[in-house]
Design a protein around this motif. Structure first.
Motif, PDB file in Angstrom:
ATOM      1  N   ARG A 266       0.827  -1.203   0.000  1.00 19.59           N
ATOM      2  CA  ARG A 266       0.000   0.000   0.000  1.00 19.59           C
ATOM      3  C   ARG A 266       0.867   1.262   0.000  1.00 19.59           C
ATOM      4  NH1 ARG A 266      -4.072   1.306   4.965  1.00 19.59           N
ATOM      5  NH2 ARG A 266      -4.769   3.351   4.318  1.00 19.59           N
ATOM      6  N   LYS A 267       1.947   1.259   0.773  1.00 19.05           N
ATOM      7  CA  LYS A 267       2.831   2.422   0.810  1.00 19.05           C
ATOM      8  C   LYS A 267       3.531   2.626  -0.528  1.00 19.05           C
ATOM      9  CE  LYS A 267       4.827   1.105   4.676  1.00 19.05           C
ATOM     10  NZ  LYS A 267       5.720   1.101   5.851  1.00 19.05           N
ATOM     11  N   LEU A 268       3.893   1.546  -1.196  1.00 17.53           N
ATOM     12  CA  LEU A 268       4.496   1.657  -2.520  1.00 17.53           C
ATOM     13  C   LEU A 268       3.516   2.276  -3.508  1.00 17.53           C
ATOM     14  CD1 LEU A 268       6.244  -1.817  -2.844  1.00 17.53           C
ATOM     15  CD2 LEU A 268       7.384   0.380  -2.831  1.00 17.53           C
ATOM     16  N   ARG A 269       2.258   1.860  -3.438  1.00 20.82           N
ATOM     17  CA  ARG A 269       1.235   2.383  -4.346  1.00 20.82           C
ATOM     18  C   ARG A 269       0.947   3.855  -4.081  1.00 20.82           C
ATOM     19  NH1 ARG A 269      -3.903   2.177  -3.158  1.00 20.82           N
ATOM     20  NH2 ARG A 269      -3.584   0.509  -1.658  1.00 20.82           N
ATOM     21  N   LEU A 270       1.032   4.257  -2.815  1.00 21.47           N
ATOM     22  CA  LEU A 270       0.722   5.635  -2.458  1.00 21.47           C
ATOM     23  C   LEU A 270       1.849   6.603  -2.800  1.00 21.47           C
ATOM     24  CD1 LEU A 270      -0.952   5.064   1.003  1.00 21.47           C
ATOM     25  CD2 LEU A 270      -2.072   5.698  -1.121  1.00 21.47           C
ATOM     26  N   ARG A 271       3.021   6.109  -3.186  1.00 18.31           N
ATOM     27  CA  ARG A 271       4.134   6.989  -3.530  1.00 18.31           C
ATOM     28  C   ARG A 271       3.878   7.790  -4.794  1.00 18.31           C
ATOM     29  NH1 ARG A 271       9.292   3.030  -2.842  1.00 18.31           N
ATOM     30  NH2 ARG A 271       9.096   2.751  -0.611  1.00 18.31           N
ATOM     31  N   LYS A 272       3.171   7.204  -5.743  1.00 20.47           N
ATOM     32  CA  LYS A 272       3.013   7.823  -7.050  1.00 20.47           C
ATOM     33  C   LYS A 272       2.018   8.979  -6.987  1.00 20.47           C
ATOM     34  CE  LYS A 272       3.751   3.382  -9.193  1.00 20.47           C
ATOM     35  NZ  LYS A 272       2.999   2.168  -9.349  1.00 20.47           N
ATOM     36  N   ASP A 273       2.291  10.029  -7.769  1.00 23.82           N
ATOM     37  CA  ASP A 273       1.345  11.128  -7.896  1.00 23.82           C
ATOM     38  C   ASP A 273       0.151  10.682  -8.712  1.00 23.82           C
ATOM     39  OD1 ASP A 273       3.017  12.679  -6.479  1.00 23.82           O
ATOM     40  OD2 ASP A 273       3.632  13.967  -8.127  1.00 23.82           O
ATOM     41  N   GLN A 274      -0.979  11.299  -8.462  1.00 21.14           N
ATOM     42  CA  GLN A 274      -2.228  10.942  -9.124  1.00 21.14           C
ATOM     43  C   GLN A 274      -2.751  12.173  -9.858  1.00 21.14           C
ATOM     44  OE1 GLN A 274      -3.096   7.893  -8.859  1.00 21.14           O
ATOM     45  NE2 GLN A 274      -5.151   7.810  -9.635  1.00 21.14           N
ATOM     46  N   PRO A 275      -3.282  12.018 -11.071  1.00 18.20           N
ATOM     47  CA  PRO A 275      -3.865  13.184 -11.743  1.00 18.20           C
ATOM     48  C   PRO A 275      -5.189  13.573 -11.077  1.00 18.20           C
ATOM     49  CG  PRO A 275      -4.103  11.241 -13.106  1.00 18.20           C
ATOM     50  CD  PRO A 275      -3.263  10.841 -11.935  1.00 18.20           C
ATOM     51  N   LEU A 276      -5.456  14.856 -11.053  1.00 17.41           N
ATOM     52  CA  LEU A 276      -6.692  15.367 -10.474  1.00 17.41           C
ATOM     53  C   LEU A 276      -7.800  15.184 -11.496  1.00 17.41           C
ATOM     54  CD1 LEU A 276      -7.329  16.827  -7.803  1.00 17.41           C
ATOM     55  CD2 LEU A 276      -7.220  18.948  -9.077  1.00 17.41           C
ATOM     56  N   HIS A 277      -8.896  14.539 -11.099  1.00 14.42           N
ATOM     57  CA  HIS A 277      -9.954  14.206 -12.053  1.00 14.42           C
ATOM     58  C   HIS A 277     -11.015  15.286 -12.165  1.00 14.42           C
ATOM     59  CE1 HIS A 277      -8.316  10.290 -12.802  1.00 14.42           C
ATOM     60  NE2 HIS A 277      -8.288  10.027 -11.503  1.00 14.42           N
ATOM     61  N   ASN A 278     -11.213  16.067 -11.113  1.00 19.29           N
ATOM     62  CA  ASN A 278     -12.238  17.099 -11.140  1.00 19.29           C
ATOM     63  C   ASN A 278     -11.737  18.292 -11.954  1.00 19.29           C
ATOM     64  OD1 ASN A 278     -14.239  18.934 -10.620  1.00 19.29           O
ATOM     65  ND2 ASN A 278     -14.350  18.499  -8.449  1.00 19.29           N
ATOM     66  N   THR A 279     -12.359  18.529 -13.101  1.00 23.54           N
ATOM     67  CA  THR A 279     -11.860  19.569 -14.009  1.00 23.54           C
ATOM     68  C   THR A 279     -12.085  20.963 -13.453  1.00 23.54           C
ATOM     69  OG1 THR A 279     -13.952  19.475 -15.206  1.00 23.54           O
ATOM     70  CG2 THR A 279     -12.144  18.168 -16.062  1.00 23.54           C
ATOM     71  N   ALA A 280     -13.145  21.158 -12.657  1.00 22.69           N
ATOM     72  CA  ALA A 280     -13.399  22.475 -12.077  1.00 22.69           C
ATOM     73  C   ALA A 280     -12.309  22.812 -11.065  1.00 22.69           C
ATOM     74  CB  ALA A 280     -14.770  22.505 -11.418  1.00 22.69           C
ATOM     75  N   GLU A 281     -11.928  21.847 -10.249  1.00 25.02           N
ATOM     76  CA  GLU A 281     -10.858  22.073  -9.285  1.00 25.02           C
ATOM     77  C   GLU A 281      -9.518  22.278  -9.993  1.00 25.02           C
ATOM     78  OE1 GLU A 281     -10.656  19.067  -6.327  1.00 25.02           O
ATOM     79  OE2 GLU A 281     -12.548  19.654  -5.421  1.00 25.02           O
ATOM     80  N   ALA A 282      -9.287  21.535 -11.061  1.00 25.27           N
ATOM     81  CA  ALA A 282      -8.037  21.674 -11.805  1.00 25.27           C
ATOM     82  C   ALA A 282      -7.915  23.080 -12.384  1.00 25.27           C
ATOM     83  CB  ALA A 282      -7.967  20.631 -12.917  1.00 25.27           C
ATOM     84  N   LYS A 283      -9.017  23.618 -12.855  1.00 24.99           N
ATOM     85  CA  LYS A 283      -9.002  24.967 -13.402  1.00 24.99           C
ATOM     86  C   LYS A 283      -8.663  25.989 -12.319  1.00 24.99           C
ATOM     87  CE  LYS A 283     -11.957  27.996 -16.124  1.00 24.99           C
ATOM     88  NZ  LYS A 283     -13.293  28.186 -16.679  1.00 24.99           N
ATOM     89  N   THR A 284      -9.242  25.802 -11.120  1.00 27.09           N
ATOM     90  CA  THR A 284      -8.956  26.703 -10.001  1.00 27.09           C
ATOM     91  C   THR A 284      -7.498  26.608  -9.583  1.00 27.09           C
ATOM     92  OG1 THR A 284     -11.217  26.334  -9.241  1.00 27.09           O
ATOM     93  CG2 THR A 284      -9.697  27.325  -7.676  1.00 27.09           C
ATOM     94  N   ILE A 285      -6.975  25.389  -9.530  1.00 25.08           N
ATOM     95  CA  ILE A 285      -5.589  25.204  -9.096  1.00 25.08           C
ATOM     96  C   ILE A 285      -4.628  25.793 -10.107  1.00 25.08           C
ATOM     97  CG2 ILE A 285      -3.855  23.430  -8.685  1.00 25.08           C
ATOM     98  CD1 ILE A 285      -6.218  21.791  -7.443  1.00 25.08           C
TER      99      ILE A 285
END
Length: 65
Positions: free
Chosen positions: A40-59
């Protein structure tokens, strides 16, 4: 007119790839790691793309993009 400053909290938490995707860190990796399985810790190391497009636009706006 002065330059826009990027949001320092967003600058630490997010990054934008060359294709324009906003990447973020996975949760559940900060503390209490000794009782979590190694897989689980190995899997959590990787960055994940943000799926919510409205939040991505704000960020992106907070990062000055």
């Amino acid at each position: 007119m002065p330059k826009q400053k990027s949001h320092s909290g967003a600058k630490d938490r997010f990054r934008v790839t060359k294709t324009g995707k906003v990447m973020h860190r996975r949760q559940n990796r900060n503390h209490l790691a000794e009782h979590k399985p190694q897989r689980r810790k190995l899997r959590l190391r990787k960055d994940q793309p943000l799926h919510n497009t409205a939040e991505a636009k704000t960020i992106k706006r907070m990062l000055g993009q």
